[in-house]
Design a protein around this motif. Structure first.
Motif, PDB file in Angstrom:
ATOM      1  N   VAL A 192      33.197  14.961 -51.026  1.00 39.80           N
ATOM      2  CA  VAL A 192      33.735  14.696 -52.359  1.00 39.80           C
ATOM      3  C   VAL A 192      35.071  13.965 -52.276  1.00 39.80           C
ATOM      4  O   VAL A 192      35.226  12.862 -52.806  1.00 39.80           O
ATOM      5  N   VAL A 193      36.046  14.579 -51.612  1.00 34.12           N
ATOM      6  CA  VAL A 193      37.396  14.014 -51.608  1.00 34.12           C
ATOM      7  C   VAL A 193      37.440  12.693 -50.842  1.00 34.12           C
ATOM      8  O   VAL A 193      37.994  11.697 -51.332  1.00 34.12           O
ATOM      9  N   VAL A 194      36.859  12.660 -49.652  1.00 32.36           N
ATOM     10  CA  VAL A 194      36.911  11.431 -48.856  1.00 32.36           C
ATOM     11  C   VAL A 194      36.169  10.296 -49.559  1.00 32.36           C
ATOM     12  O   VAL A 194      36.643   9.160 -49.614  1.00 32.36           O
ATOM     13  N   THR A 195      35.012  10.609 -50.131  1.00 32.81           N
ATOM     14  CA  THR A 195      34.261   9.579 -50.856  1.00 32.81           C
ATOM     15  C   THR A 195      35.053   9.076 -52.052  1.00 32.81           C
ATOM     16  O   THR A 195      35.119   7.860 -52.311  1.00 32.81           O
ATOM     17  N   ALA A 196      35.675   9.993 -52.807  1.00 35.41           N
ATOM     18  CA  ALA A 196      36.441   9.583 -53.984  1.00 35.41           C
ATOM     19  C   ALA A 196      37.640   8.726 -53.602  1.00 35.41           C
ATOM     20  O   ALA A 196      37.907   7.692 -54.242  1.00 35.41           O
ATOM     21  N   LEU A 197      38.374   9.143 -52.578  1.00 37.02           N
ATOM     22  CA  LEU A 197      39.531   8.365 -52.150  1.00 37.02           C
ATOM     23  C   LEU A 197      39.122   6.990 -51.637  1.00 37.02           C
ATOM     24  O   LEU A 197      39.797   5.988 -51.915  1.00 37.02           O
ATOM     25  N   THR A 198      38.022   6.923 -50.905  1.00 37.80           N
ATOM     26  CA  THR A 198      37.559   5.632 -50.386  1.00 37.80           C
ATOM     27  C   THR A 198      37.202   4.679 -51.516  1.00 37.80           C
ATOM     28  O   THR A 198      37.627   3.511 -51.533  1.00 37.80           O
ATOM     29  N   GLN A 199      36.426   5.174 -52.485  1.00 37.12           N
ATOM     30  CA  GLN A 199      36.040   4.323 -53.609  1.00 37.12           C
ATOM     31  C   GLN A 199      37.258   3.890 -54.421  1.00 37.12           C
ATOM     32  O   GLN A 199      37.372   2.714 -54.802  1.00 37.12           O
ATOM     33  N   ALA A 200      38.158   4.836 -54.702  1.00 40.44           N
ATOM     34  CA  ALA A 200      39.311   4.511 -55.544  1.00 40.44           C
ATOM     35  C   ALA A 200      40.252   3.521 -54.853  1.00 40.44           C
ATOM     36  O   ALA A 200      40.755   2.584 -55.492  1.00 40.44           O
ATOM     37  N   ILE A 201      40.493   3.713 -53.565  1.00 40.49           N
ATOM     38  CA  ILE A 201      41.399   2.808 -52.850  1.00 40.49           C
ATOM     39  C   ILE A 201      40.810   1.413 -52.770  1.00 40.49           C
ATOM     40  O   ILE A 201      41.500   0.411 -53.007  1.00 40.49           O
TER      41      ILE A 201
ATOM     42  N   PHE B  48      40.984  10.075 -60.053  1.00 41.52           N
ATOM     43  CA  PHE B  48      40.582  11.223 -60.869  1.00 41.52           C
ATOM     44  C   PHE B  48      39.123  11.101 -61.313  1.00 41.52           C
ATOM     45  O   PHE B  48      38.361  12.070 -61.251  1.00 41.52           O
ATOM     46  N   SER B  49      38.715   9.901 -61.766  1.00 37.49           N
ATOM     47  CA  SER B  49      37.340   9.723 -62.240  1.00 37.49           C
ATOM     48  C   SER B  49      36.332   9.879 -61.099  1.00 37.49           C
ATOM     49  O   SER B  49      35.234  10.407 -61.309  1.00 37.49           O
ATOM     50  N   CYS B  50      36.699   9.468 -59.894  1.00 36.95           N
ATOM     51  CA  CYS B  50      35.795   9.643 -58.754  1.00 36.95           C
ATOM     52  C   CYS B  50      35.719  11.108 -58.341  1.00 36.95           C
ATOM     53  O   CYS B  50      34.650  11.599 -57.955  1.00 36.95           O
ATOM     54  N   LEU B  51      36.822  11.826 -58.437  1.00 38.29           N
ATOM     55  CA  LEU B  51      36.805  13.241 -58.085  1.00 38.29           C
ATOM     56  C   LEU B  51      35.923  14.047 -59.031  1.00 38.29           C
ATOM     57  O   LEU B  51      35.272  15.008 -58.621  1.00 38.29           O
TER      58      LEU B  51
ATOM     59  N   ARG C 173      28.359   9.581 -49.441  1.00 38.26           N
ATOM     60  CA  ARG C 173      28.379  11.006 -49.773  1.00 38.26           C
ATOM     61  C   ARG C 173      27.267  11.794 -49.084  1.00 38.26           C
ATOM     62  O   ARG C 173      27.527  12.878 -48.551  1.00 38.26           O
ATOM     63  N   PRO C 174      25.991  11.336 -49.086  1.00 30.05           N
ATOM     64  CA  PRO C 174      24.949  12.144 -48.421  1.00 30.05           C
ATOM     65  C   PRO C 174      25.228  12.380 -46.946  1.00 30.05           C
ATOM     66  O   PRO C 174      24.980  13.478 -46.429  1.00 30.05           O
ATOM     67  N   VAL C 175      25.751  11.355 -46.260  1.00 29.56           N
ATOM     68  CA  VAL C 175      26.032  11.512 -44.835  1.00 29.56           C
ATOM     69  C   VAL C 175      27.131  12.541 -44.615  1.00 29.56           C
ATOM     70  O   VAL C 175      27.041  13.402 -43.727  1.00 29.56           O
ATOM     71  N   LEU C 176      28.171  12.495 -45.443  1.00 31.20           N
ATOM     72  CA  LEU C 176      29.287  13.413 -45.268  1.00 31.20           C
ATOM     73  C   LEU C 176      28.931  14.827 -45.692  1.00 31.20           C
ATOM     74  O   LEU C 176      29.361  15.798 -45.058  1.00 31.20           O
TER      75      LEU C 176
END
Length: 373
Positions: free
Chosen positions: A218-227, A250-253, A296-299
């Protein structure tokens, strides 16, 4: 010959319990300033522990060098970007909050509506008709709520000193946990085993899986997409790119994705006539908006599968309860609780799917619990 059982000393039991309760409360009171920082550090260390072990093997088995590298990486990945984002949010939102709270904010003219083909002129006339019919009165009623909401959100980011203090504690505790991770993990498992035998040890292992699932999936995927989305906004010249990046985080989280920010930005670029950068951002948004389907599925497979409503509740509730740090801690707390509850519930066989069969079996017994003949 039977011996008389010695009666319990009730005052002694009550005083012992009271003493233990006071000691626990005193300890929690003392460590209260460090709880959030330690919880944040524990989440990061559990999620990145395989990376530390790999670095240690690459650095000739030197744990000290691996801990130093991981601490520097955490400083570069968390402290510096977060400090820049918080400062940008406060600086960029200060004029908006001033206009709202001072009462000088007025509804916009929206002259750009005329540039929309076919329906632009009608939209512009309809908007101004609404203003003439009482737009100022509407704004006067809405302004207090907008001001309160905006001030609250900016206030969460304005506590930059306390937030950076938690970041510093996170770095310190992360370094300590990296250095003595095996001993800390064994101590926690030992304590859980003392409380609930093998079930307690299993609960600790399940909690670790839930923490890794949230941190990675969740967090890593959200940060990657947002950055990556923020990089696209900055390159294409969209204004307030830093603030929009915070909104994307925030929206990705909360699992809404980055397109909620990227699509309006693309439309804005096309409306301003910058079709080249608009097309570039469109292509970049297609990549950023769909990459979570692969990442996300891999992580998540590295941790545990969790309901998205659980993550959404944890993010929003954590933000309200703990501020910006709650974006990371809230989902972790709910995910751990969910995994433990799910494991406890599945310790017994599931009920039959036929309710009539259950009622028939129940009718075979009388009120005393004995089977009828």
């Amino acid at each position: 010959m039977s011996t008389l059982q010695r009666p319990r000393d009730i005052p002694q039991v009550l005083l012992s319990v009271l003493f233990l309760a006071l000691m626990i409360i005193a300890c929690l009171w003392i460590i209260q300033p460090f709880i959030l920082g330690f919880a944040w550090a524990a989440t990061i260390v559990i999620a990145t522990w395989p990376v530390l072990l790999r670095l240690q093997r690459m650095l000739f088995g030197r744990r000290g060098l691996a801990v130093l590298v991981m601490t520097l990486l955490l400083f570069l990945l968390f402290v510096i970007p977060i400090a820049l984002l918080v400062n940008s949010v406060v600086d960029g939102s200060a004029p908006l909050v001033h206009d709202i709270t001072s009462g000088t904010l007025e509804l916009p003219d929206l002259a750009w509506l005329n540039s929309i083909p076919f329906i632009g002129a009608k939209l512009y006339q309809g908007w101004h008709s609404l203003l003439d019919m009482g737009g100022s009165a509407i704004m006067a009623k809405v302004r207090p709520y907008i001001g309160t909401t905006t001030t609250w959100f900016v206030g969460q980011a304005a506590h930059i000193g306390r937030f950076l203090l938690h970041c510093g504690l996170m770095l310190l505790f992360s370094a300590l946990l990296y250095w003595q991770g095996e001993k800390v993990a064994f101590g926690i498992r030992y304590f859980a085993t003392r409380l609930a035998s093998k079930r307690g040890d299993a609960a600790v292992l399940l909690a670790g899986q839930a923490i890794r699932a949230v941190a990675l999936g969740v967090v890593v995927t959200a940060l990657t997409q947002a950055i990556l989305g923020g990089i696209g906004l900055a390159i294409t010249g969209v204004p307030y790119a830093t603030l929009l990046t915070v909104v994307m985080i925030f929206s990705c989280l909360v699992q809404l994705g980055p397109l909620i920010v990227l699509v309006p930005s693309i439309i804005w670029l096309y409306w301003t006539g910058d079709t080249t950068w608009g097309t570039v951002l469109l292509v970049w948004s297609c990549v950023v908006g769909t990459m979570d389907n692969f990442i996300r599925p891999v992580l998540i497979r590295m941790g545990a599968d969790l309901p998205m409503i659980l993550i959404l509740s944890g993010v929003i509730g954590g933000l309200v309860a703990f501020g910006m740090i709650g974006l990371f801690i809230g989902p972790v707390v709910l995910a751990v609780s969910w995994r433990l509850f799910d494991a406890w519930m599945h310790e017994v066989p599931p009920p039959t799917t036929d309710p009539d069969q259950v009622l028939e079996e129940l009718q075979q017994f009388d009120m005393s619990g004995e089977k009828k003949e």
